[in-house]
Design a protein around this motif. Structure first.
Motif, PDB file in Angstrom:
ATOM      1  N   GLY A 196     -15.284  19.726  21.585  1.00  0.00           N
ATOM      2  CA  GLY A 196     -14.457  20.198  20.768  1.00  0.00           C
ATOM      3  C   GLY A 196     -13.934  21.193  21.838  1.00  0.00           C
ATOM      4  N   SER A 197     -13.648  22.747  21.187  1.00  0.00           N
ATOM      5  CA  SER A 197     -12.659  23.289  21.621  1.00  0.00           C
ATOM      6  C   SER A 197     -13.666  24.042  23.047  1.00  0.00           C
ATOM      7  N   ASN A 198     -15.485  24.321  22.649  1.00  0.00           N
ATOM      8  CA  ASN A 198     -15.895  24.752  22.678  1.00  0.00           C
ATOM      9  C   ASN A 198     -16.692  24.335  24.304  1.00  0.00           C
ATOM     10  N   PHE A 199     -17.616  25.049  25.242  1.00  0.00           N
ATOM     11  CA  PHE A 199     -18.018  24.596  26.796  1.00  0.00           C
ATOM     12  C   PHE A 199     -19.220  25.686  26.851  1.00  0.00           C
ATOM     13  N   THR A 200     -20.177  24.882  27.736  1.00  0.00           N
ATOM     14  CA  THR A 200     -21.065  25.814  28.397  1.00  0.00           C
ATOM     15  C   THR A 200     -21.995  25.140  29.689  1.00  0.00           C
ATOM     16  N   ILE A 201     -21.715  25.939  31.234  1.00  0.00           N
ATOM     17  CA  ILE A 201     -21.856  25.871  32.052  1.00  0.00           C
ATOM     18  C   ILE A 201     -23.009  26.044  32.398  1.00  0.00           C
ATOM     19  N   LEU A 202     -23.685  25.301  32.958  1.00  0.00           N
ATOM     20  CA  LEU A 202     -25.306  25.650  33.515  1.00  0.00           C
ATOM     21  C   LEU A 202     -24.962  25.752  34.880  1.00  0.00           C
ATOM     22  N   VAL A 203     -25.551  26.991  35.995  1.00  0.00           N
ATOM     23  CA  VAL A 203     -26.096  26.726  37.235  1.00  0.00           C
ATOM     24  C   VAL A 203     -27.378  27.201  37.109  1.00  0.00           C
ATOM     25  N   LEU A 204     -28.359  26.127  37.977  1.00  0.00           N
ATOM     26  CA  LEU A 204     -29.717  26.054  38.445  1.00  0.00           C
ATOM     27  C   LEU A 204     -29.851  26.745  39.922  1.00  0.00           C
ATOM     28  N   TYR A 205     -30.632  27.547  39.824  1.00  0.00           N
ATOM     29  CA  TYR A 205     -30.646  28.548  41.201  1.00  0.00           C
ATOM     30  C   TYR A 205     -32.194  28.202  41.070  1.00  0.00           C
ATOM     31  N   VAL A 206     -32.834  27.079  41.949  1.00  0.00           N
ATOM     32  CA  VAL A 206     -34.566  27.070  41.844  1.00  0.00           C
ATOM     33  C   VAL A 206     -35.044  27.026  40.347  1.00  0.00           C
TER      34      VAL A 206
END
Length: 263
Positions: A196-206
């Motif tokens: 919908g209007s919501n979002f999640t950003i995920l960043v993987l660093y090892v």
């Protein structure tokens, strides 16, 4: 305790002969307990013609943002430099998150006042199966009595095997896609999920994960799915990650970072 009073041991022998020996011994036992829990190896006779890979203990004190000791970490690592291509490994390439991506995520967090949380994967490479037959010598200090001549036949990957990083990334990427995350085509360690209007950003660093979201409910759901698939440690709101200290006071709309090498 202030970390400035001593340095990390560089060998098993040193670790068990210093003032902090009980703490280092406990950390080694914890590491082996994790490997047993994840069914990492079987003890077997070394097959004729096979050459075992060596291993060693690596010790590291984990610090809090103020430079004080948070925990003692012992990690059993393989001496992957002794592996032979085509025999006990095939491909090794694995992407690593770009510093520019982290800068962009931090800018988005500041501009849109996003929630920013951090998680740590406790046993990163122990989550993945090996496709090759790899035999490893037993860890120093922990050879069962009467079985000293046996070797470890690895069923799961461990740190510093040449294929470890690649196998881990492929496993992580598979889980993220199944959970509806879309991989960034420029930075393959950055993922986005929209609902919908919501979002999640995920960043993987090892083995470090940053989660930025405009919805706490969606963020916590992402944490739950990560914990369901991997052995995770929830560190709550991000304050210190991969050498970056995060200063934030949302009531005053203040956000800043102090980092080495993030230019």
């Amino acid at each position: 305790m202030d970390a400035g009073n001593f340095t990390d041991p560089t060998s098993y022998h040193e670790a068990i002969n210093i003032d902090q020996s009980s703490k280092w011994n406990k950390s080694m036992i914890d590491e082996l307990d994790s490997m047993k829990k994840n069914d990492v190896w079987d003890l077997v006779e070394l097959p004729n013609g096979a050459k075992p890979v060596g291993c060693k203990w690596v010790f590291k004190t984990k610090l809090d943002p103020n430079g004080n000791i948070e925990r003692y970490k012992a990690r059993l690592v393989a001496k992957g430099f002794t592996q032979k291509e085509g025999i006990d490994y095939q491909e090794t390439f694995s992407p690593v998150s770009r510093k520019h991506s982290l800068r962009i995520v931090m800018a988005l967090v500041a501009h849109f006042d996003l929630d920013l949380h951090q998680m740590d994967i406790k046993t990163t490479f122990l989550n993945i199966d090996l496709n090759e037959d790899v035999f490893m010598r037993q860890p120093e200090g922990f050879k069962p009595e009467g079985q000293e001549q046996l070797v470890c036949k690895l069923k799961k990957s461990i740190y510093r095997l040449k294929q470890a990083s690649r196998q881990w990334y492929l496993k992580f990427d598979e889980v993220m896609k199944k959970q509806g995350f879309i991989k960034n085509q420029v930075d393959q360690c950055t993922y986005l999920k929209i609902s919908g209007s919501n979002f999640t950003i995920l960043v993987l660093y090892v083995d470090d994960i940053l989660l930025a979201s405009n919805s706490l409910d969606m963020l916590y759901e992402s944490k739950r799915l990560l914990s369901h698939n991997f052995d995770m440690k929830d560190l709550g709101e991000a304050t210190y990650v991969i050498g970056i200290k995060i200063h934030r006071d949302r009531s005053k709309e203040n956000f800043g970072i102090i980092a080495k090498g993030l230019h």
